[in-house]
Design a protein around this motif. Structure first.
Motif, mmCIF file in Angstrom:
data_model
loop_
_atom_site.group_PDB
_atom_site.id
_atom_site.type_symbol
_atom_site.label_atom_id
_atom_site.label_comp_id
_atom_site.label_asym_id
_atom_site.label_seq_id
_atom_site.Cartn_x
_atom_site.Cartn_y
_atom_site.Cartn_z
ATOM 1 N N PHE A 21 23.989 79.681 73.458
ATOM 2 C CA PHE A 21 24.451 78.558 74.268
ATOM 3 C C PHE A 21 23.267 77.788 74.826
ATOM 4 N N ILE A 22 22.290 78.492 75.373
ATOM 5 C CA ILE A 22 21.058 77.847 75.818
ATOM 6 C C ILE A 22 19.909 78.488 75.056
ATOM 7 N N SER A 23 18.824 77.750 74.905
ATOM 8 C CA SER A 23 17.697 78.300 74.153
ATOM 9 C C SER A 23 16.987 79.363 74.995
ATOM 10 N N TYR A 24 16.203 80.168 74.310
ATOM 11 C CA TYR A 24 15.466 81.238 74.992
ATOM 12 C C TYR A 24 14.555 80.651 76.073
ATOM 13 N N LYS A 25 13.935 79.497 75.740
ATOM 14 C CA LYS A 25 13.035 78.849 76.674
ATOM 15 C C LYS A 25 13.782 78.374 77.927
ATOM 16 N N GLU A 26 14.980 77.824 77.701
ATOM 17 C CA GLU A 26 15.785 77.373 78.836
ATOM 18 C C GLU A 26 16.186 78.551 79.720
ATOM 19 N N TYR A 27 16.548 79.642 79.055
ATOM 20 C CA TYR A 27 16.923 80.853 79.785
ATOM 21 C C TYR A 27 15.734 81.341 80.616
ATOM 22 N N ALA A 28 14.561 81.384 79.982
ATOM 23 C CA ALA A 28 13.358 81.872 80.648
ATOM 24 C C ALA A 28 12.998 80.987 81.843
ATOM 25 N N LYS A 29 13.203 79.679 81.676
ATOM 26 C CA LYS A 29 12.921 78.732 82.756
ATOM 27 C C LYS A 29 13.863 78.975 83.939
ATOM 28 N N MET A 30 15.120 79.210 83.620
ATOM 29 C CA MET A 30 16.113 79.480 84.662
ATOM 30 C C MET A 30 15.752 80.744 85.436
ATOM 31 N N LEU A 31 15.306 81.741 84.683
ATOM 32 C CA LEU A 31 14.945 83.013 85.293
ATOM 33 C C LEU A 31 13.731 82.844 86.210
ATOM 34 N N TYR A 110 6.760 84.817 78.764
ATOM 35 C CA TYR A 110 6.909 83.837 77.682
ATOM 36 C C TYR A 110 6.972 82.426 78.275
ATOM 37 N N TYR A 111 7.755 82.275 79.328
ATOM 38 C CA TYR A 111 7.926 80.950 79.925
ATOM 39 C C TYR A 111 6.616 80.368 80.436
ATOM 40 N N ILE A 112 5.903 81.150 81.239
ATOM 41 C CA ILE A 112 4.682 80.556 81.802
ATOM 42 C C ILE A 112 3.583 80.358 80.765
ATOM 43 N N LYS A 113 3.663 81.104 79.664
ATOM 44 C CA LYS A 113 2.661 80.939 78.605
ATOM 45 C C LYS A 113 2.996 79.775 77.673
ATOM 46 N N ASN A 114 4.283 79.455 77.549
ATOM 47 C CA ASN A 114 4.696 78.471 76.540
ATOM 48 C C ASN A 114 5.209 77.144 77.067
ATOM 49 N N GLN A 115 5.372 77.046 78.380
ATOM 50 C CA GLN A 115 5.979 75.842 78.928
ATOM 51 C C GLN A 115 5.183 74.560 78.672
ATOM 52 N N ASN A 116 3.870 74.688 78.530
ATOM 53 C CA ASN A 116 3.079 73.474 78.316
ATOM 54 C C ASN A 116 3.108 72.997 76.875
ATOM 55 N N LYS A 117 3.492 73.907 75.987
ATOM 56 C CA LYS A 117 3.551 73.546 74.567
ATOM 57 C C LYS A 117 4.921 72.967 74.249
ATOM 58 N N GLY A 118 4.927 71.819 73.631
ATOM 59 C CA GLY A 118 6.153 71.183 73.144
ATOM 60 C C GLY A 118 7.257 71.091 74.180
ATOM 61 N N GLN A 119 6.891 70.700 75.364
ATOM 62 C CA GLN A 119 7.873 70.544 76.446
ATOM 63 C C GLN A 119 8.896 69.480 76.080
#
Ligand code: HEC
Length: 120
Positions: A21-31, A110-119
């Motif tokens: 339903f939501i992407s892994y990145k979105e989930y990680a951001k919410m968390l 994962y979130y804090i390591k990847n948030q700057n890439k392809g935001q």
């Protein structure tokens, strides 16, 4: 009428048809913002860059002058995964204790390591 039902079918598919339903990145951001407790972003900033949490003053007993103090959080987007995990095992002075699963900690990392890439 036909258009409406077509739209309904589409809406149902887009809700359940996708593998998540939501992407892994979105989930990680919410968390990161709501980790069953106060959000990490409140103290470590939106990107884990660290920030000033509070400014306060203390009085120097000898000079009787006010001294400005800052309570800061460290940046957490530049540390290793091992260090990141370790910090959830110990008690901190300022940071609250969280009861997160290894998977959840993994997501936060994962979130804090990847948030700057392809935001998005
Ligand atoms: C109330 C403010 C606060 C909140 C909320 C908070 N932290 Fe912290 N965090 C700190 C402070 C301050 C430190 C430095 C150690 C200390 O004094 O507690 C720290 C330390 C850390 C460290 C260790 C950094 C290092 O260099 O070793 C990590 C990793 C970390 N926090 C991640 C998180 C994550 C992920 C969350 C959300 C689940 C979070 N923190 C929530 C304030 C906070």
């Amino acid at each position: 009428m036909k258009k409406a039902s077509l739209f309904l079918i589409f809406a149902v598919f887009s809700l359940f048809g996708d593998d998540s339903f939501i992407s892994y990145k979105e989930y990680a951001k919410m968390l990161y913002k709501n980790p069953r407790g106060i959000g990490c972003n409140k103290c470590h900033g939106e990107r884990g860059e660290g920030k000033i949490i509070a400014v306060y003053y203390i009085k120097d007993k000898t000079t009787k002058q006010k001294i400005k103090k800052e309570l800061k959080s460290p940046s957490i987007n530049n540390i290793s995964k091992i260090e990141f995990f370790k910090s959830f095992k110990k008690k901190h002075k300022v940071m609250p204790t969280y009861f997160l699963t290894a998977k959840e900690i993994e997501s936060l990392y994962y979130y804090i390591k990847n948030q700057n890439k392809g935001q998005k």
